[in-house]
Design a protein around this motif. Sequence first.
Motif, PDB file in Angstrom:
ATOM      1  N   PHE A   1       0.615  -0.978  -0.002  1.00 44.78           N
ATOM      2  CA  PHE A   1      -0.159  -0.212   0.406  1.00 44.78           C
ATOM      3  C   PHE A   1       0.954   1.112   0.221  1.00 44.78           C
ATOM      4  O   PHE A   1       0.733   2.663  -0.715  1.00 44.78           O
ATOM      5  CB  PHE A   1      -0.685   0.066   1.466  1.00 44.78           C
ATOM      6  CG  PHE A   1      -2.226  -0.778   1.244  1.00 44.78           C
ATOM      7  CD1 PHE A   1      -2.002  -2.142   0.424  1.00 44.78           C
ATOM      8  CD2 PHE A   1      -3.451  -0.272   0.563  1.00 44.78           C
ATOM      9  CE1 PHE A   1      -3.421  -2.575   0.336  1.00 44.78           C
ATOM     10  CE2 PHE A   1      -4.649  -0.333   0.663  1.00 44.78           C
ATOM     11  CZ  PHE A   1      -5.007  -2.095   0.316  1.00 44.78           C
TER      12      PHE A   1
ATOM     13  N   ARG B   1      -3.582   0.418  -5.161  1.00 43.79           N
ATOM     14  CA  ARG B   1      -3.964   0.894  -3.438  1.00 43.79           C
ATOM     15  C   ARG B   1      -4.991   1.281  -3.983  1.00 43.79           C
ATOM     16  O   ARG B   1      -6.547   0.264  -2.966  1.00 43.79           O
ATOM     17  CB  ARG B   1      -3.275   1.947  -2.802  1.00 43.79           C
ATOM     18  CG  ARG B   1      -4.341   2.181  -1.993  1.00 43.79           C
ATOM     19  CD  ARG B   1      -3.146   3.473  -1.304  1.00 43.79           C
ATOM     20  NE  ARG B   1      -3.598   4.307  -0.268  1.00 43.79           N
ATOM     21  CZ  ARG B   1      -3.750   4.818   1.082  1.00 43.79           C
ATOM     22  NH1 ARG B   1      -2.794   5.003   1.087  1.00 43.79           N
ATOM     23  NH2 ARG B   1      -4.109   5.012   1.458  1.00 43.79           N
ATOM     24  N   ASN B   2      -5.266   2.289  -5.357  1.00 41.12           N
ATOM     25  CA  ASN B   2      -7.164   2.402  -5.402  1.00 41.12           C
ATOM     26  C   ASN B   2      -8.153   1.804  -5.602  1.00 41.12           C
ATOM     27  O   ASN B   2      -8.832   0.683  -5.513  1.00 41.12           O
ATOM     28  CB  ASN B   2      -6.723   3.656  -6.430  1.00 41.12           C
ATOM     29  CG  ASN B   2      -5.495   4.299  -6.234  1.00 41.12           C
ATOM     30  OD1 ASN B   2      -5.579   5.441  -4.695  1.00 41.12           O
ATOM     31  ND2 ASN B   2      -5.028   5.452  -6.917  1.00 41.12           N
ATOM     32  N   LYS B   3      -7.586   0.327  -6.690  1.00 43.72           N
ATOM     33  CA  LYS B   3      -7.820  -0.902  -7.253  1.00 43.72           C
ATOM     34  C   LYS B   3      -8.866  -1.250  -6.019  1.00 43.72           C
ATOM     35  O   LYS B   3      -9.908  -1.536  -5.387  1.00 43.72           O
ATOM     36  CB  LYS B   3      -7.398  -2.086  -7.358  1.00 43.72           C
ATOM     37  CG  LYS B   3      -7.788  -2.851  -8.600  1.00 43.72           C
ATOM     38  CD  LYS B   3      -7.550  -2.918  -9.428  1.00 43.72           C
ATOM     39  CE  LYS B   3      -6.742  -2.562 -10.597  1.00 43.72           C
ATOM     40  NZ  LYS B   3      -6.184  -3.469 -12.132  1.00 43.72           N
ATOM     41  N   ILE B   4      -8.150  -1.498  -4.852  1.00 52.03           N
ATOM     42  CA  ILE B   4      -8.294  -2.715  -3.744  1.00 52.03           C
ATOM     43  C   ILE B   4      -9.179  -1.056  -2.614  1.00 52.03           C
ATOM     44  O   ILE B   4     -10.392  -2.363  -2.337  1.00 52.03           O
ATOM     45  CB  ILE B   4      -6.914  -2.763  -2.966  1.00 52.03           C
ATOM     46  CG1 ILE B   4      -5.981  -3.903  -3.688  1.00 52.03           C
ATOM     47  CG2 ILE B   4      -7.252  -3.410  -1.223  1.00 52.03           C
ATOM     48  CD1 ILE B   4      -6.896  -4.823  -3.559  1.00 52.03           C
ATOM     49  N   LEU B   5      -8.669  -0.558  -2.630  1.00 42.20           N
ATOM     50  CA  LEU B   5     -10.001   0.664  -1.749  1.00 42.20           C
ATOM     51  C   LEU B   5     -11.620   0.460  -2.419  1.00 42.20           C
ATOM     52  O   LEU B   5     -11.933   0.494  -2.266  1.00 42.20           O
ATOM     53  CB  LEU B   5      -8.497   1.783  -1.823  1.00 42.20           C
ATOM     54  CG  LEU B   5      -7.889   1.766  -0.184  1.00 42.20           C
ATOM     55  CD1 LEU B   5      -6.998   3.149  -0.578  1.00 42.20           C
ATOM     56  CD2 LEU B   5      -8.317   1.242   0.783  1.00 42.20           C
ATOM     57  N   SER B   6     -11.258   0.279  -3.687  1.00 39.96           N
ATOM     58  CA  SER B   6     -12.249   0.803  -4.805  1.00 39.96           C
ATOM     59  C   SER B   6     -13.447   0.152  -4.329  1.00 39.96           C
ATOM     60  O   SER B   6     -14.424   0.227  -4.448  1.00 39.96           O
ATOM     61  CB  SER B   6     -12.023   1.091  -5.914  1.00 39.96           C
ATOM     62  OG  SER B   6     -11.660  -0.056  -6.861  1.00 39.96           O
TER      63      SER B   6
ATOM     64  N   PHE C   1     -13.557  -1.709  -1.271  1.00 37.10           N
ATOM     65  CA  PHE C   1     -14.734  -2.237  -0.399  1.00 37.10           C
ATOM     66  C   PHE C   1     -14.810  -0.608   0.345  1.00 37.10           C
ATOM     67  O   PHE C   1     -15.872  -1.158   0.607  1.00 37.10           O
ATOM     68  CB  PHE C   1     -12.666  -2.119   0.731  1.00 37.10           C
ATOM     69  CG  PHE C   1     -12.568  -3.831   1.035  1.00 37.10           C
ATOM     70  CD1 PHE C   1     -13.220  -4.562   1.233  1.00 37.10           C
ATOM     71  CD2 PHE C   1     -11.536  -3.626   0.131  1.00 37.10           C
ATOM     72  CE1 PHE C   1     -12.361  -5.987   1.501  1.00 37.10           C
ATOM     73  CE2 PHE C   1     -10.801  -5.583   0.443  1.00 37.10           C
ATOM     74  CZ  PHE C   1     -10.780  -5.716   1.102  1.00 37.10           C
ATOM     75  N   HIS C   2     -15.067   0.273  -0.480  1.00 35.34           N
ATOM     76  CA  HIS C   2     -16.119   1.558  -1.193  1.00 35.34           C
ATOM     77  C   HIS C   2     -16.775   0.899  -2.144  1.00 35.34           C
ATOM     78  O   HIS C   2     -18.044   2.028  -1.806  1.00 35.34           O
ATOM     79  CB  HIS C   2     -14.688   2.780  -1.475  1.00 35.34           C
ATOM     80  CG  HIS C   2     -13.641   2.746  -0.426  1.00 35.34           C
ATOM     81  ND1 HIS C   2     -14.320   3.974   0.798  1.00 35.34           N
ATOM     82  CD2 HIS C   2     -12.364   3.370  -0.496  1.00 35.34           C
ATOM     83  CE1 HIS C   2     -13.505   4.091   1.640  1.00 35.34           C
ATOM     84  NE2 HIS C   2     -12.212   3.739   0.785  1.00 35.34           N
ATOM     85  N   ASN C   3     -16.782   0.321  -2.650  1.00 31.46           N
ATOM     86  CA  ASN C   3     -18.240   0.208  -3.578  1.00 31.46           C
ATOM     87  C   ASN C   3     -18.804  -1.033  -2.821  1.00 31.46           C
ATOM     88  O   ASN C   3     -20.368  -0.999  -3.804  1.00 31.46           O
ATOM     89  CB  ASN C   3     -18.438  -0.033  -4.845  1.00 31.46           C
ATOM     90  CG  ASN C   3     -17.412   0.885  -5.749  1.00 31.46           C
ATOM     91  OD1 ASN C   3     -17.339   1.618  -5.423  1.00 31.46           O
ATOM     92  ND2 ASN C   3     -16.197   0.843  -6.574  1.00 31.46           N
TER      93      ASN C   3
END
Length: 90
Positions: A71, A80-85, A87-89
């Motif tokens: 990360f 990092r952005n892909k993983i966070l997206s 969990f945010h969706n």
Amino acid sequence: MRTSLNEIKETEDYLMDRLSPQDALLFEARLILNPLLSENVEWQKKTYTIITSYARNEIKKEASAVFDKLFNNPEKPGFRNKILSIFHNT
């Protein structure tokens, strides 16, 4: 010496629930009759607790290092952005 190794093995089997019901009952009777055996079982339990705690801490350290490496890698911000997206969706 051999007897103590056998006792350690039997204690381990008892603590790990690997004895047959009959052998576990016999071991528990021996615990009642033999205070030294009972004390040794308690020390073995404490030892297993310490070992388990140490192993968990080591795994946490390793997982944290992997997390930091993945990360906080400036060369791979997309990961990092892909993983966070993900969990945010949800």
